[in-house]
Design an enzyme around this catalytic site. Structure first.
Site, PDB file in Angstrom:
ATOM      1  N   ARG A 246       0.619  -1.290   0.167  1.00 24.94           N
ATOM      2  CA  ARG A 246      -0.082   0.048  -0.214  1.00 24.94           C
ATOM      3  C   ARG A 246       1.084   1.071   0.040  1.00 24.94           C
ATOM      4  O   ARG A 246       2.043   1.203   0.489  1.00 24.94           O
ATOM      5  CB  ARG A 246      -1.190   0.156   1.704  1.00 24.94           C
ATOM      6  CG  ARG A 246      -2.317  -0.453   1.030  1.00 24.94           C
ATOM      7  CD  ARG A 246      -3.272  -0.356   0.169  1.00 24.94           C
ATOM      8  NE  ARG A 246      -4.250  -1.123   0.376  1.00 24.94           N
ATOM      9  CZ  ARG A 246      -4.402  -2.214  -1.323  1.00 24.94           C
ATOM     10  NH1 ARG A 246      -3.398  -2.782  -1.869  1.00 24.94           N
ATOM     11  NH2 ARG A 246      -5.291  -2.861  -0.367  1.00 24.94           N
ATOM     12  N   GLU A 275      -2.663   8.463  -4.377  1.00 29.10           N
ATOM     13  CA  GLU A 275      -2.635   6.851  -5.066  1.00 29.10           C
ATOM     14  C   GLU A 275      -4.347   7.688  -6.091  1.00 29.10           C
ATOM     15  O   GLU A 275      -5.118   7.328  -4.856  1.00 29.10           O
ATOM     16  CB  GLU A 275      -2.948   5.690  -4.679  1.00 29.10           C
ATOM     17  CG  GLU A 275      -2.989   4.515  -5.650  1.00 29.10           C
ATOM     18  CD  GLU A 275      -1.909   3.398  -5.561  1.00 29.10           C
ATOM     19  OE1 GLU A 275      -1.571   2.952  -4.967  1.00 29.10           O
ATOM     20  OE2 GLU A 275      -3.726   2.266  -5.886  1.00 29.10           O
ATOM     21  N   HIS A 296      -0.838   0.506  -9.785  1.00 27.40           N
ATOM     22  CA  HIS A 296      -1.825  -0.742  -8.751  1.00 27.40           C
ATOM     23  C   HIS A 296      -1.995  -1.565  -9.792  1.00 27.40           C
ATOM     24  O   HIS A 296      -3.131  -2.293 -10.002  1.00 27.40           O
ATOM     25  CB  HIS A 296      -2.443   0.674  -7.789  1.00 27.40           C
ATOM     26  CG  HIS A 296      -3.071  -0.064  -7.089  1.00 27.40           C
ATOM     27  ND1 HIS A 296      -3.318  -0.169  -5.919  1.00 27.40           N
ATOM     28  CD2 HIS A 296      -3.011  -1.964  -6.252  1.00 27.40           C
ATOM     29  CE1 HIS A 296      -3.484  -1.017  -4.694  1.00 27.40           C
ATOM     30  NE2 HIS A 296      -3.482  -2.384  -4.912  1.00 27.40           N
TER      31      HIS A 296
END
Ligand code: DGY
Length: 336
Positions: A246, A275, A296
């Site tokens: 993360r 993000e 991602h």
């Protein structure tokens, strides 16, 4: 109005999952490319008196969302991570929460290795060099990078994905170090069986001794900003940092300084903070020479995404039937 339970899905997940849901329920799907606004999710849940919600890691699921439909019995996230869901609020309301553990382990480990090799062997930079028509001849010093084989790989968090990443080091004859809250003899044994000797060390030792540092911890209060200025300064100037967990686990400003001042050589990130990372974010000035970023896509193989969709549907079906979920985030977080 029908008696058929209804499910709201906040994005077009793979068809195989939607088909499973449509076979049982009235299903409404947000068909936008970007996530629906939280207020929109609440409105749709209320309009549908939804029994189930399928969400993504980009949807914030808090008490307001959980209260929007009086009938909600299950939230099923199309992800293994559940840091975007207020689990305590769901447990208080007796709303089950499902996730998709296990299925993406190997696929995410593959992507971690894609970043590792891309960073070490300057693959993205090489492509940019060719695209810019700079390739005039073979060069003895052209785009040289560190060897991967025989190097030391440091794994922060020897869980499922960390172990899968370490297992792949066998083919590269690497030394593997790992750190975490405690030593994991079972994981060490699993790795020994495939020819990897993983040594448990302190975080400081791992940072100082690894050529590659790969992060595999969930985002919690304890891991937020885990890699910041002090940690980056402990790493070797030759080291490469990889993150497929993360974004919040790394302090982005500290990483920017580390790349600027040469505390480490390069970083490969599949997850970022913020993000998504906007194209004008200052840290991108280091790309591709010192930074490789992917959007991602750790779990983005076709097979894995299809299986995630099936698992998300299976969790919804169990939740609406008020049966134990096959993959309960509440149970995995110790809240059940
Ligand atoms: C997850 O599922 O948590 C991954 O980060 C995305 O697939």
């Amino acid at each position: 109005m029908t008696d058929t339970p209804s499910v709201y899905v906040t994005r077009e997940i793979p068809e195989v999952g939607l088909e499973r849901l449509r076979a049982e329920y009235d299903v409404a799907v947000w068909d936008g490319k970007l996530p629906p606004a939280k207020a929109h999710i609440e409105q749709r849940l209320a309009d549908l008196s939804a029994d189930g919600l399928v969400c993504l890691l980009s949807d914030e699921i808090d008490g307001d969302v959980l209260d929007a439909s009086g009938d909600l019995s299950v939230v099923s996230t199309f992800s293994v991570g559940y840091d975007h869901i207020d689990l305590a609020a769901a447990a208080e309301r007796d709303i089950a929460v499902g996730h998709t553990p296990g299925v993406l382990t190997e696929t995410t480990a593959d992507l971690t290795w894609s970043l590792l090799t891309a960073c070490a062997r300057r693959v993205v930079e090489g492509q940019a060099y060719v695209d810019a028509d700079e390739w005039e001849t073979w060069g003895p010093r052209l785009l040289t990078g560190p060897d991967i084989h025989g190097a030391t790989l440091g794994i922060v968090g020897l869980g499922n994905i960390g172990t899968a990443v370490a297992r792949r080091a066998a083919g590269f004859e690497m030394d593997v170090l790992y750190t975490g809250r405690s030593r994991k003899p079972d994981r060490e044994q699993e790795l020994t069986e495939v020819g990897v000797d993983a040594t448990y060390v302190t975080r400081d030792e791992l940072l100082a001794e690894s050529d590659f540092v790969s992060l595999h911890v969930p985002l919690t209060d304890a891991t937020e900003g885990l890699i910041s200025t002090d940690e980056l300064q402990q790493m070797s100037e030759e080291a490469i940092l990889l993150n497929t967990s993360r974004g919040g686990v790394i302090d982005t400003d500290a990483l920017d300084a580390a790349l600027e001042d040469g505390w480490i050589t390069r970083a490969g990130l599949d997850v970022t903070d913020p993000e998504p990372l906007p194209a004008d974010h200052p840290i991108l000035r280091h790309a591709p020479e010192r930074l490789v970023v992917t959007p991602h896509i750790g779990s983005a193989s076709i097979g894995t995404r299809n299986r995630m969709a099936e698992m998300a549907a299976e969790n919804v079906i169990a939740g609406i039937e008020r049966e134990p979920l096959p993959h309960s985030a509440l149970a995995d977080a110790g809240l059940e």
